[in-house]
Design a protein around this motif. Sequence first.
Motif, PDB file in Angstrom:
ATOM      1  N   THR A 440       9.270 -12.531   0.308  1.00 38.36           N
ATOM      2  CA  THR A 440       8.902 -11.670  -0.512  1.00 38.36           C
ATOM      3  C   THR A 440      10.023 -11.050  -1.236  1.00 38.36           C
ATOM      4  O   THR A 440       9.790 -10.847  -2.431  1.00 38.36           O
ATOM      5  N   SER A 461       9.941  -4.879  -0.311  1.00 41.17           N
ATOM      6  CA  SER A 461       9.645  -6.256   0.176  1.00 41.17           C
ATOM      7  C   SER A 461       9.983  -6.501   1.436  1.00 41.17           C
ATOM      8  O   SER A 461       9.413  -7.338   2.238  1.00 41.17           O
ATOM      9  N   HIS A 464       7.668  -4.335   4.096  1.00 39.24           N
ATOM     10  CA  HIS A 464       6.300  -4.199   3.852  1.00 39.24           C
ATOM     11  C   HIS A 464       5.105  -4.645   5.188  1.00 39.24           C
ATOM     12  O   HIS A 464       4.357  -4.081   5.362  1.00 39.24           O
ATOM     13  N   ASP A 465       6.027  -5.893   5.708  1.00 38.30           N
ATOM     14  CA  ASP A 465       5.039  -5.968   6.903  1.00 38.30           C
ATOM     15  C   ASP A 465       5.783  -6.035   8.297  1.00 38.30           C
ATOM     16  O   ASP A 465       5.298  -6.564   9.133  1.00 38.30           O
ATOM     17  N   HIS A 506       0.601  -1.379   0.613  1.00 39.67           N
ATOM     18  CA  HIS A 506       1.101  -2.593  -0.097  1.00 39.67           C
ATOM     19  C   HIS A 506      -0.179  -3.675  -0.121  1.00 39.67           C
ATOM     20  O   HIS A 506       0.248  -4.440  -1.122  1.00 39.67           O
ATOM     21  N   ASP A 547       4.422 -10.197  -2.640  1.00 44.56           N
ATOM     22  CA  ASP A 547       3.717 -10.554  -1.518  1.00 44.56           C
ATOM     23  C   ASP A 547       2.789 -11.663  -1.507  1.00 44.56           C
ATOM     24  O   ASP A 547       2.914 -12.466  -0.852  1.00 44.56           O
TER      25      ASP A 547
END
Length: 816
Positions: A440, A461, A464-465, A506, A547
Amino acid sequence: MTSTDTRTDAEDSGPSGYAAARLRLLQEGAQSGPPRRAALAELTDDWLTGLFTAGTEGLRGASLVAVGGYGRGELSPRSDLDLLLLHDGSDAGAVAALADRIWYPVWDLGLALDHSVRTPAEARKTAGEDLKVQLGLLDARHLAGDPALTAGLRTAVLADWRNQAPKRLPELQELCAERAERQGELQYLLEPDLKEARGGLRDTTALRAVAASWLADAPREGLADAQRRLLDVRDALHLATGRATDRLSLQEQDQVAAELGLLDADTLLRQVYEAARVVSYASDVTWREVGRVLRSRAVRPRLRAMLGGGKPVAERSPLAEGVVEQDGEVVLARAARPERDLVLPLRAAAAAAQSGLPLSLHAVRRMAATARPLPTPWPAEAREQLVTLLGSGRPTIEVWEALEAEGLITRLLPDWERVRCRPQRNAVHIWTVDRHLIETAVRASELTRRVGRPDLLLVASLLHDIGKGWPGDHSVAGEIIARDVAARIGFDRADVAVLATLVRHHLLLVETATRRDLEDPATVRSVAEAVGSQGTLELLHALTEADALATGPAAWSSWRGSLVADLVKRVAALLAGDDPEEPEALAPTAEQERLAIEAFRTGGPVLALRAQTEPPAEETEAPGDPEPLGVELVIAVPDQPGVLPAVAGVLAMHRLTVRTAELRALDLPDDVEGSVLLLNWRVAAEYGSLPQAARLRADLVRALDGSLDIAGRLAERDAAYPRRRGVVAPPARVTVAPAASRHATVIEVRAHDAPGLLHRIGRALDQANVQVRSMHVSTLGANAVDAFYVTGPKGAPLPGEEAASVARALEETLRG
């Protein structure tokens, strides 16, 4: 049952005895892993030795040899038996009969057999023609018959391999690359092939072959354990399926995990991925070393001839403070001290990624062993170097993997451990969580020209996860983690809030655009309330696209993109408030006013260079504010054309990197008529020490009077020391900000930072016959985000078409 009992059964009972003993061995739950593989190989050795001995009947000049995986003793429950019947050629008929007496019992038991009957000369000839045969013979192991015959072949094959290594190793590397292209990377596949995928058992065999050539060797740490883990999983897969398969299918993963005593299939995959990552990294390092050795062998004779003998000294080109390039790798400078320079690992990583070069294994290990932890919050330079690394595009991946292989990533970002090698059981995702985050960032690096804060886009980026390592909604957990990480990295409170919002929401744009009615004002209003500002919306739009592109081909399409763009347009219209105006300039400080008056009085430039040698007092620093990066340089110059390109060019000549810069016209006190340009810079030495202020002023005087050819000097330096650029950065983007100021035309420039960038911009604006009345320059990682407030010769904003023409010309200049 002991191994002695097993051998007795095999010898006494023939094939049926071997089969029974083999079955009992494989059903012993207490024995698994390397001991079981060794016992199975030993049992098979004894049986085949018995078959060979019973069939020789006085035949001499023959031996039975195990090759390939069997030669290494790596027998899984359903492995092939790789056998070579070696003979001296004296009695071909007897040898053929012996072969039948060995091969047929193996086939009768239903065992897979890869067999050949050859003389030593035939074996060597075939190995010379077929690389796979040669690789198998490198692991040759004597089983029965004439040991001298086997030993002679082993010695000859190893000698041939070492003599032919410069030719055969590139061929082997090409085979590995082709296999990786076909099978994919083991460390990311949901249904991986444990043998053929990149990072699998085939690659461990290739690494053994490279080591046998004596040209290079693989990093040993963790490699044996990784290979053992992959073999253990293959054993369990064979037992669970009853088949000779190397593909770990989804429907079999739970059973394989249970066979290995693991919690679940995700735990199994994570262990497989970790092992594959070790093998892949070892392969990368080893093949890089092979290439280096082969290049040096090819170049050395020519250099010796040119230099009249002697050992050539490897050239070292500086890349950053404490970091140099040598022989195609990024290594530490001789004076580098990782134990003292806390930012060195990130600086070296950023320099490597920006140059498109790999980090030297020795350099990474030295930094991992000696570097001390960064303080909390991080120094500003550490934050900048992380952003630069993340914004370097594809080269970021290899550099990140090198840092991760030696444990530096989890030391910098402890929360990374929870997402490291974590599988994603979703048909849309093609990467593990950690690789998806890096992918990402790579995708986001292509979108940095679309946003005003590329640093926030890149860090969002990466994070985000990050919540996928925790239970519950990963966006909610990720927001909490992102706040903590962003504050630790050193972002101020406002930036921390933006990053938290980006992580929390996001998925908001794509889910709303594809599932809600965009004509409903409540839909648009809910998104606007969640986002809060146009700047955050701009970042979220870019993050959403990055993403999706990093997820897989099924996650993004022109249709989804158009829906999201439509939603963003509607939300932006709702968020639009007062027209932005040129920021009101702060009143000059006493020192700035003094410098301005002196510049006006002397008719020349006056400057002050102040290095920050100690941190500011706590009471003068707002809590949570990041400290400035670099040193402050204040320059006052009588208002005249060409000031910006002259000052920027002199700084570039002295290898000073501009972090921030502001220019404004300063009216002098009422009793003094005239105007002075005040330039406030924050600069940092690219490497080495800062130049003296007197030297800067002398060069600036010459630049302003035209006696110093800055453009020529910069061109000469670039020609003599070309900068290696591994990053294919997005092209520069130059736009005219609509209604940004009533007093000037605002030209915004977003470009990849490079030496002399501001000098080129300043020259282009001068050639367009516009005056820069103020500017606001920021370097965020490797991205320059600049705004120039310009007027025409009469001091008025530019007409619309003229402003657009200036922007187009500037963009062409920067892209040229």
